[in-house]
Design a protein around this motif. Structure first.
Motif, PDB file in Angstrom:
ATOM      1  N   LEU A  18      92.099 -10.358  56.161  1.00 20.96           N
ATOM      2  CA  LEU A  18      92.446 -11.251  55.056  1.00 20.96           C
ATOM      3  C   LEU A  18      93.874 -11.788  55.178  1.00 20.96           C
ATOM      4  O   LEU A  18      94.127 -12.973  54.941  1.00 20.96           O
ATOM      5  CB  LEU A  18      92.279 -10.533  53.714  1.00 20.96           C
ATOM      6  CG  LEU A  18      90.852 -10.371  53.222  1.00 20.96           C
ATOM      7  CD1 LEU A  18      90.786  -9.327  52.115  1.00 20.96           C
ATOM      8  CD2 LEU A  18      90.300 -11.708  52.739  1.00 20.96           C
ATOM      9  N   SER A  37      93.520 -15.566  50.258  1.00 23.62           N
ATOM     10  CA  SER A  37      93.254 -14.668  51.379  1.00 23.62           C
ATOM     11  C   SER A  37      94.379 -13.649  51.561  1.00 23.62           C
ATOM     12  O   SER A  37      94.132 -12.441  51.603  1.00 23.62           O
ATOM     13  CB  SER A  37      93.063 -15.492  52.658  1.00 23.62           C
ATOM     14  OG  SER A  37      92.680 -14.678  53.725  1.00 23.62           O
ATOM     15  N   HIS A  94      85.957 -16.463  53.000  1.00 25.25           N
ATOM     16  CA  HIS A  94      86.025 -15.861  51.669  1.00 25.25           C
ATOM     17  C   HIS A  94      84.655 -15.352  51.241  1.00 25.25           C
ATOM     18  O   HIS A  94      84.535 -14.271  50.672  1.00 25.25           O
ATOM     19  CB  HIS A  94      86.570 -16.884  50.669  1.00 25.25           C
ATOM     20  CG  HIS A  94      87.956 -17.335  50.977  1.00 25.25           C
ATOM     21  ND1 HIS A  94      88.223 -18.269  51.962  1.00 25.25           N
ATOM     22  CD2 HIS A  94      89.153 -16.979  50.468  1.00 25.25           C
ATOM     23  CE1 HIS A  94      89.522 -18.468  52.035  1.00 25.25           C
ATOM     24  NE2 HIS A  94      90.112 -17.691  51.135  1.00 25.25           N
TER      25      HIS A  94
END
Length: 120
Positions: A18, A37, A94
């Protein structure tokens, strides 16, 4: 069921993915997608460090709370491209990581099978 040790590894790997995804997957030109993120990555990292489980270092948050937060964070990640209007730029990372977080939160053992705290 996912073991707590496997979940710990998945947490730290997910946090790194992420945090670095905007540059590795070339969506850093979207401020919203990058913020979601990277911010989510740091939340996962801090949550992992603070959880009472085999991967935790500070051990203040229960595993049950951790798993519930994983589900909520996963739902947030899945919805974020539409909530923050960056779906036309990027949504797959995502969506995928959010789905993994929800599934990991739902299918990880909540109780430790042993008293050991190592990453066996």
């Amino acid at each position: 069921m996912i073991s707590r040790v496997a979940h710990a590894w998945l947490d730290y790997l997910s946090a790194l993915v992420l945090i670095f995804a905007p540059w590795a997957l070339k969506f850093s030109d979207s401020d919203e997608a990058t913020a979601v993120s990277v911010g989510s990555g740091f939340v996962v990292l801090l949550l992992s460090i603070a959880t009472k489980y085999e991967g935790g270092l500070y051990r203040r948050i229960s595993m049950s709370m951790h798993l519930n937060l994983d589900v909520f964070l996963g739902i947030f990640l899945v919805a974020s491209p539409w909530l923050f209007a960056f779906k036309d730029k990027v949504f797959v990372p995502h969506l995928v990581i959010g789905t993994v977080a929800v599934l990991a939160g739902l299918f990880t053992k909540r109780q430790s099978t042993s008293k050991q705290s190592s990453w066996q």
